[in-house]
Design an enzyme around this catalytic site. Structure first.
Site, short mmCIF file in Angstrom:
data_model
loop_
_atom_site.label_atom_id
_atom_site.label_comp_id
_atom_site.label_asym_id
_atom_site.label_seq_id
_atom_site.Cartn_x
_atom_site.Cartn_y
_atom_site.Cartn_z
N VAL A 150 -81.32 95.29 -15.44
CA VAL A 150 -81.87 93.98 -15.07
C VAL A 150 -80.76 93.02 -14.68
O VAL A 150 -80.86 92.29 -13.68
CB VAL A 150 -82.71 93.41 -16.22
CG1 VAL A 150 -83.22 92.01 -15.87
CG2 VAL A 150 -83.91 94.32 -16.52
N CYS A 151 -79.67 93.01 -15.45
CA CYS A 151 -78.54 92.12 -15.14
C CYS A 151 -77.97 92.40 -13.76
O CYS A 151 -77.61 91.48 -13.02
CB CYS A 151 -77.45 92.29 -16.18
SG CYS A 151 -77.93 91.92 -17.86
N THR A 152 -77.88 93.67 -13.42
CA THR A 152 -77.33 94.04 -12.12
C THR A 152 -78.17 93.48 -10.99
O THR A 152 -77.63 92.94 -10.01
CB THR A 152 -77.24 95.58 -12.01
OG1 THR A 152 -76.42 96.06 -13.08
CG2 THR A 152 -76.63 96.00 -10.69
#
Length: 248
Positions: free
Chosen positions: A74-76
């Site tokens: 998700v962060c990516t």
């Protein structure tokens, strides 16, 4: 090992406020960040070198947002989306700053993945802070209850916090997401537009407002004063009056 460093740097253009001095992770002494609070300053390593938050922002608006960890799916996607929209934030005089508690060397490797996955090989274009001491996570309360309890005893992950800071270093918006929910970059941009038009025209914006839509004249302004300031406006109720920002 996890003790916070002591910061003594005096920041240019904000002479009355020094970088925050942290002595412990005591919950009772944790700064209370609210809308209208002065955003705490900090210094930390980043992908562009040692970074002083106030110096980095200068006279710009800023968006500080945290991530649970590097190399997470998700962060990516989030960092890639913010990087792709950076020209739109630049046009609004907004600087972006990401953060996680992972070491700096992991950030540098992770950036390559973001470029491959989300940017079509284009260069990543804003700094990511390495908050390995957890001082910024503490300052801005970017931790779940469970992670805060073990902040001095082991690895922690930060929640998905977003802080919009204006050029006076005042916190104007706080959004907090659980670690499992990705953010909406369009919403962050929409809020910036709303705050900036509100500051310029002294108006407010209604539900689902987006840039270019009519704005609302505050009830504190009389009809006579509203006419003098905005010219024409539409009255829906005595307390609900719309005008076009394009006319002003």
């Amino acid at each position: 090992m996890f003790a916070c460093s002591i910061l003594r740097t005096t920041v240019k253009k904000v002479p009355a406020i020094n970088a925050i001095r942290l002595l412990s992770f005591d919950a009772a002494k944790q700064p209370k960040i609210r809308i209208g609070s002065k955003a705490p300053n900090f210094e930390a390593p980043s992908t562009v070198g040692k970074l002083n938050f106030y110096n980095y922002l200068g006279d710009s608006w800023g968006i500080l947002f945290s991530h649970p960890a590097d190399f997470t799916p998700v962060c990516t996607t989030e960092l890639g989306a913010f990087a792709a929209k950076k020209p739109e934030f630049d046009a609004r005089n907004v600087k972006l700053l990401g953060l996680s508690v992972d070491p700096l060397e992991r950030h540098s490797k992770w950036v390559g993945d973001i470029e491959d996955i989300s940017l079509g090989g284009k260069k990543f274009n804003f700094p990511i802070v390495s908050d390995s001491t957890k001082q910024v996570a503490y300052l801005y309360d970017m931790l779940t209850e469970d992670n805060f309890k073990k902040i001095t005893s082991g690895p922690v992950t930060t929640i998905r916090s977003v802080f919009i800071v204006d050029p006076k270093k005042t916190v104007r918006l706080i959004m907090t997401y659980p670690p499992s929910v990705g953010r909406n970059t369009d919403e962050v941009l929409r809020v910036v537009d709303s705050l900036q038009v509100g500051d310029k025209l002294h108006v407010v914006t209604g539900v689902n407002w987006k840039k270019g839509d009519d704005v609302i004249i505050p009830p504190s302004l009389s009809n006579e004063d509203a006419k003098a300031k905005f010219g024409s406006f539409k009255v829906v109720k005595p307390y609900l009056r719309y005008t076009s920002p394009g006319k002003n």
